[in-house]
Design a protein around this motif. Structure first.
Motif, mmCIF file in Angstrom:
data_model
loop_
_atom_site.group_PDB
_atom_site.id
_atom_site.type_symbol
_atom_site.label_atom_id
_atom_site.label_comp_id
_atom_site.label_asym_id
_atom_site.label_seq_id
_atom_site.Cartn_x
_atom_site.Cartn_y
_atom_site.Cartn_z
ATOM 1 N N GLY A 1 0.787 -1.232 0.000
ATOM 2 C CA GLY A 1 0.000 0.000 0.000
ATOM 3 C C GLY A 1 0.812 1.272 0.000
ATOM 4 N N TYR A 2 2.135 1.178 -0.173
ATOM 5 C CA TYR A 2 3.009 2.348 -0.167
ATOM 6 C C TYR A 2 4.013 2.234 -1.311
ATOM 7 C CZ TYR A 2 1.284 3.557 4.489
ATOM 8 O OH TYR A 2 0.480 3.904 5.549
ATOM 9 N N PRO B 1 -0.514 10.004 4.117
ATOM 10 C CA PRO B 1 0.784 10.661 4.013
ATOM 11 C C PRO B 1 1.383 10.614 2.608
ATOM 12 C CG PRO B 1 1.051 8.480 4.962
ATOM 13 C CD PRO B 1 -0.427 8.697 4.782
ATOM 14 N N VAL B 2 1.980 11.723 2.202
ATOM 15 C CA VAL B 2 2.763 11.790 0.966
ATOM 16 C C VAL B 2 3.797 12.903 1.156
ATOM 17 C CG1 VAL B 2 1.087 13.335 -0.155
ATOM 18 C CG2 VAL B 2 2.681 11.987 -1.539
ATOM 19 N N ALA C 1 1.688 6.835 0.792
ATOM 20 C CA ALA C 1 0.645 5.841 0.562
ATOM 21 C C ALA C 1 0.126 5.932 -0.870
ATOM 22 C CB ALA C 1 -0.490 6.042 1.563
ATOM 23 N N ASP C 2 -0.374 4.802 -1.389
ATOM 24 C CA ASP C 2 -0.771 4.733 -2.797
ATOM 25 C C ASP C 2 -1.810 5.789 -3.173
ATOM 26 O OD1 ASP C 2 0.928 2.628 -3.255
ATOM 27 O OD2 ASP C 2 -0.612 1.081 -3.014
ATOM 28 N N GLY C 3 -2.878 5.906 -2.385
ATOM 29 C CA GLY C 3 -3.954 6.833 -2.729
ATOM 30 C C GLY C 3 -3.493 8.279 -2.799
ATOM 31 N N VAL D 1 9.322 0.514 -6.685
ATOM 32 C CA VAL D 1 9.760 0.595 -5.291
ATOM 33 C C VAL D 1 8.511 0.397 -4.442
ATOM 34 C CG1 VAL D 1 10.837 2.026 -3.516
ATOM 35 C CG2 VAL D 1 11.598 2.225 -5.892
ATOM 36 N N SER D 2 8.545 -0.572 -3.541
ATOM 37 C CA SER D 2 7.331 -0.914 -2.783
ATOM 38 C C SER D 2 7.322 -0.337 -1.376
ATOM 39 C CB SER D 2 7.183 -2.439 -2.718
ATOM 40 O OG SER D 2 8.326 -3.018 -2.101
#
Length: 311
Positions: A121-122, A148-149, A165-167, A189-190
Motif C-alpha cells: 500500500g506504499y 501521508p505523501v 501511501a498509494d492513494g 519501489v514498494s
C-alpha cells in the motif's frame, strides 16, 4: 578524476547478478556474500525474488561492489563515490569506509526493517516537469497524517520523486499533470523511502551500526542525503543509517562531485538512471553506465581519465 555512482531501488532487473563479468573480483564478492548470508546470492535476482525489498537491496549491493571491484582490479578505481539510497552502502564499501561483510548484514537488516514497516500500500513515484516550488503546494494539499505523501528525492530541478501511501500519491500525480507535469510514473519501489515514515526504522538502523567498525574512507565519500563529502567514520555511519528517512539531493551531489574535480562518472549496475541524471551536470565531462556498454571501452575511458588526473 573518476566518480563511481551506485543506483538505488528501481534500478534492479532480473538476472542482474548473472550478468556480471566472469572475473575473480566478482567471484570473490559472491563468495563473501554467501559467507555473510549463509545463502546463495545468485538466487536473489529472479523476477519472483525481486518482489522482496530485501532481495532488491542486496542485489544492488552485490552488483555495485562486484562491478566496482572489477574496475579496481584493473587499476582504474574511483577518486570519489556517491550512491542513491541503498547505493550509499556499496559506495561506502568501495571507498574503504565499510567492510563488505558488515555491509551485507546491514543491508539485509535495512531491507527487513523497510519491508516489515510498510509491506503493502506504499511506494514512490516520479514527477517530471515541475520544480519543487510547484510540487510542494500540491503535496501540502493532499498530505494528512492518515494519508501521508512527501517530497522524497530531488534528482534534478524538474525531476522529483514523491513517497507515501498509494492513494495520496495517485492524487498528487493527477494534480501534477494538471499543473503542467510532462510525465508521472509509479516506480518499482514498494516502500516509501526518504521521508519521515522511516524515522523509527532509522533509529533501529543506528542501533545496528553500534557493533560495526566504520573507517575513514580512502577515496572521497559523497553523501547524497546532504550533498557533502564526509570523512569522519561516525558521521558516515550516521549518514548510512539515516538515509532511508532523509531526502535525496542527487543534483546537488553530482554538482559537488564536478566542483571537486570529477570529470568522468560511471554508474555501477543496474540501469542508467543516475547516468541520465548526472550527464547534464557533467556536460563538459563524461557520464556512462556499465549496462549496455562494452567493458573494454569503459576500461579505456577510465584509464584515459585516470592518466589525465595524475598529470
Amino acid at each position: 578524476m573518476i566518480l563511481f555512482t551506485f543506483p538505488g531501488q528501481g534500478a534492479q532487473r532480473p538476472g542482474m547478478l548473472h550478468s556480471l563479468p566472469d572475473h575473480p573480483a566478482v567471484a570473490r564478492t559472491l563468495d563473501e556474500t554467501f559467507d555473510a548470508l549463509r545463502d546463495d546470492p545468485l538466487t536473489l535476482d529472479t523476477a519472483k525474488a525481486l518482489e522482496s525489498t530485501v532481495a532488491v537491496q542486496l542485489c544492488l549491493l552485490v552488483a555495485g561492489v562486484a562491478m566496482a571491484r572489477f574496475f579496481v582490479a584493473h587499476k582504474v578505481g574511483p577518486h570519489m563515490v556517491a550512491g542513491l539510497s541503498i547505493g550509499s552502502y556499496p559506495a561506502a564499501v568501495i571507498a574503504g569506509a565499510l567492510e563488505y561483510a558488515d555491509a551485507v548484514r546491514l543491508v539485509a537488516r535495512r531491507g527487513q526493517l523497510m519491508e516489515s514497516a510498510y509491506p503493502h500500500g506504499y511506494g514512490m513515484a516520479a514527477i517530471v516537469g515541475l520544480d519543487r516550488y510547484q510540487l510542494e503546494p500540491l503535496i501540502a494539499r493532499v498530505h494528512t497524517p492518515a494519508a501521508p505523501v512527501y517530497l522524497a528525492n530531488l534528482n534534478a530541478n524538474r525531476q522529483l520523486v514523491i513517497a507515501g501511501a498509494d492513494g495520496p500519491m495517485r492524487l498528487v500525480m493527477r494534480l501534477a499533470l494538471g499543473q503542467g507535469a510532462t510525465r508521472v510514473e509509479r516506480l518499482a519501489v514498494s516502500v516509501p523511502s526518504h521521508c519521515e515514515l522511516f524515522d523509527s526504522a532509522a533509529v533501529e538502523m543506528r542501533a545496528a551500526f553500534a557493533g560495526v567498525t566504520v573507517h575513514r574512507p580512502q577515496s572521497t565519500y559523497l553523501s547524497s542525503g546532504i550533498a557533502r563529502a564526509l570523512f569522519e567514520p561516525g558521521i558516515i555511519a550516521d549518514d548510512l543509517a539515516n538515509n532511508m528517512a532523509r531526502q535525496v539531493h542527487w543534483f546537488e551531489t553530482a554538482r559537488l562531485a564536478w566542483e571537486r574535480g570529477a570529470r568522468l562518472a560511471l554508474e555501477m549496475p543496474s540501469g542508467s538512471v543516475l547516468t541520465n541524471l548526472t550527464a547534464p551536470v557533467f556536460a563538459d565531462g563524461q557520464a556512462f553506465c556499465c549496462d549496455n556498454n562494452r567493458i573494454d571501452t569503459l576500461l579505456a575511458l577510465l584509464s584515459r581519465e585516470q592518466a589525465q588526473a595524475t598529470h
